[in-house]
Design a protein around this motif. Structure first.
Motif, PDB file in Angstrom:
ATOM      1  N   VAL A  14       8.190 -21.481   2.018  1.00 28.17           N
ATOM      2  CA  VAL A  14       7.391 -20.420   2.706  1.00 28.17           C
ATOM      3  C   VAL A  14       7.439 -19.393   1.580  1.00 28.17           C
ATOM      4  O   VAL A  14       8.332 -18.907   1.222  1.00 28.17           O
ATOM      5  N   VAL A  15       6.139 -18.887   0.818  1.00 26.72           N
ATOM      6  CA  VAL A  15       6.165 -17.868  -0.164  1.00 26.72           C
ATOM      7  C   VAL A  15       6.179 -16.384   0.491  1.00 26.72           C
ATOM      8  O   VAL A  15       5.108 -16.480   1.268  1.00 26.72           O
ATOM      9  N   LEU A  16       7.102 -15.578   0.306  1.00 25.66           N
ATOM     10  CA  LEU A  16       7.313 -14.304   0.723  1.00 25.66           C
ATOM     11  C   LEU A  16       6.957 -13.349  -0.157  1.00 25.66           C
ATOM     12  O   LEU A  16       7.308 -13.243  -1.255  1.00 25.66           O
ATOM     13  N   PRO A  17       6.236 -12.163   0.177  1.00 27.32           N
ATOM     14  CA  PRO A  17       6.257 -11.104  -0.934  1.00 27.32           C
ATOM     15  C   PRO A  17       7.662 -10.541  -1.186  1.00 27.32           C
ATOM     16  O   PRO A  17       8.512 -10.755  -0.231  1.00 27.32           O
ATOM     17  N   PRO A  18       7.786  -9.712  -2.291  1.00 27.71           N
ATOM     18  CA  PRO A  18       8.961  -9.191  -2.324  1.00 27.71           C
ATOM     19  C   PRO A  18       9.522  -8.077  -1.398  1.00 27.71           C
ATOM     20  O   PRO A  18       8.455  -7.514  -0.756  1.00 27.71           O
ATOM     21  N   PRO A  19      10.680  -7.977  -1.056  1.00 25.23           N
ATOM     22  CA  PRO A  19      11.066  -7.103   0.053  1.00 25.23           C
ATOM     23  C   PRO A  19      10.430  -5.572  -0.490  1.00 25.23           C
ATOM     24  O   PRO A  19      10.505  -5.140  -1.478  1.00 25.23           O
ATOM     25  N   ARG A  20      10.120  -4.841   0.827  1.00 27.93           N
ATOM     26  CA  ARG A  20       9.593  -3.458   0.698  1.00 27.93           C
ATOM     27  C   ARG A  20      10.516  -2.573   1.237  1.00 27.93           C
ATOM     28  O   ARG A  20      10.987  -3.065   2.264  1.00 27.93           O
ATOM     29  N   PRO A  21      10.774  -1.402   0.926  1.00 27.14           N
ATOM     30  CA  PRO A  21      11.395  -0.841   1.820  1.00 27.14           C
ATOM     31  C   PRO A  21      11.126  -0.586   3.189  1.00 27.14           C
ATOM     32  O   PRO A  21       9.800   0.041   3.030  1.00 27.14           O
ATOM     33  N   LEU A  22      11.951  -0.223   4.014  1.00 24.47           N
ATOM     34  CA  LEU A  22      11.468   0.088   5.332  1.00 24.47           C
ATOM     35  C   LEU A  22      11.857   1.563   5.747  1.00 24.47           C
ATOM     36  O   LEU A  22      13.024   2.019   5.361  1.00 24.47           O
ATOM     37  N   ASP A  23      10.740   2.252   6.361  1.00 21.55           N
ATOM     38  CA  ASP A  23      11.059   3.461   6.360  1.00 21.55           C
ATOM     39  C   ASP A  23      11.784   3.711   8.014  1.00 21.55           C
ATOM     40  O   ASP A  23      11.953   2.924   8.563  1.00 21.55           O
ATOM     41  N   ALA A  24      11.986   5.256   8.343  1.00 25.57           N
ATOM     42  CA  ALA A  24      12.586   5.442   9.428  1.00 25.57           C
ATOM     43  C   ALA A  24      11.761   4.583  10.766  1.00 25.57           C
ATOM     44  O   ALA A  24      12.459   4.083  11.753  1.00 25.57           O
ATOM     45  N   ILE A  25      10.543   4.623  10.706  1.00 30.25           N
ATOM     46  CA  ILE A  25       9.764   4.108  11.912  1.00 30.25           C
ATOM     47  C   ILE A  25       9.904   2.754  11.787  1.00 30.25           C
ATOM     48  O   ILE A  25      10.065   2.094  13.076  1.00 30.25           O
TER      49      ILE A  25
END
Length: 166
Positions: A14-25
């Motif tokens: 499965v091709v996933l996008p690069p990880p994105r930072p997660l905010d507090a929400i």
């Protein structure tokens, strides 16, 4: 591989996008869903102080990004008829991880598989109905895998899943 990464594990291929930072929400949403995977969108939205549409979009993005891999029930293995649990360490033939992993996934009662560094190569958590079934799994199934060089079984006397704080 370009800007996208190929997942290696339960989502092989499965091709996933690069990880994105997660905010507090996002972090709060994850904490809520880990504590109660059946929480309604409305409940999640109220608890993190966003609209239902925003909560829905965030949860969908977390799923699409592979941060949330699924929703499941936490099972009391003993009450479910699997009163014996054990961690089994395995030494395996060098470069045979993917082959061994596929065979371990097929084992009845296999709950967690990890490739690790140290004195052994693989750590396997299993839940079986009793010691006889555990013995069968180790002596007949595991040791029959050609790439498994040795095993060591650590019987679990008591276990506790650590629940996320709510």
């Amino acid at each position: 591989m370009g800007p996208e990464q190929m997942a290696d594990g339960p989502q092989d291929g499965v091709v996933l996008p690069p990880p994105r930072p997660l905010d507090a929400i996002d972090q709060d949403i994850l904490r809520i869903l880990q504590a109660d995977g059946r929480a309604s969108i409305r409940s999640v939205a109220e608890r993190v102080h966003v609209s239902r549409a925003n909560a829905y979009a965030r949860i969908n993005r977390l799923v699409e990004d592979g941060v949330i891999r699924g929703f499941s029930a936490r099972v009391d293995h003993e009450r479910a008829g699997h009163g014996t649990s054990a961690y089994i360490t395995l030494k395996i033939v060098q470069n045979s991880w993917r082959t061994v992993r596929e065979q371990l996934r097929q084992l009845p009662g296999a709950s967690h598989i990890a490739l690790v560094g140290g004195d052994f190569d693989v750590l396997l958590l299993v839940h079986t109905p009793d010691n006889r079934a555990l013995r069968e799994l180790v002596l007949t199934r595991l040791q029959a895998i050609p790439e498994v060089l040795s095993t060591r079984t650590l019987l679990v006397f008591e276990e506790e899943d650590l629940e996320p704080e709510t």
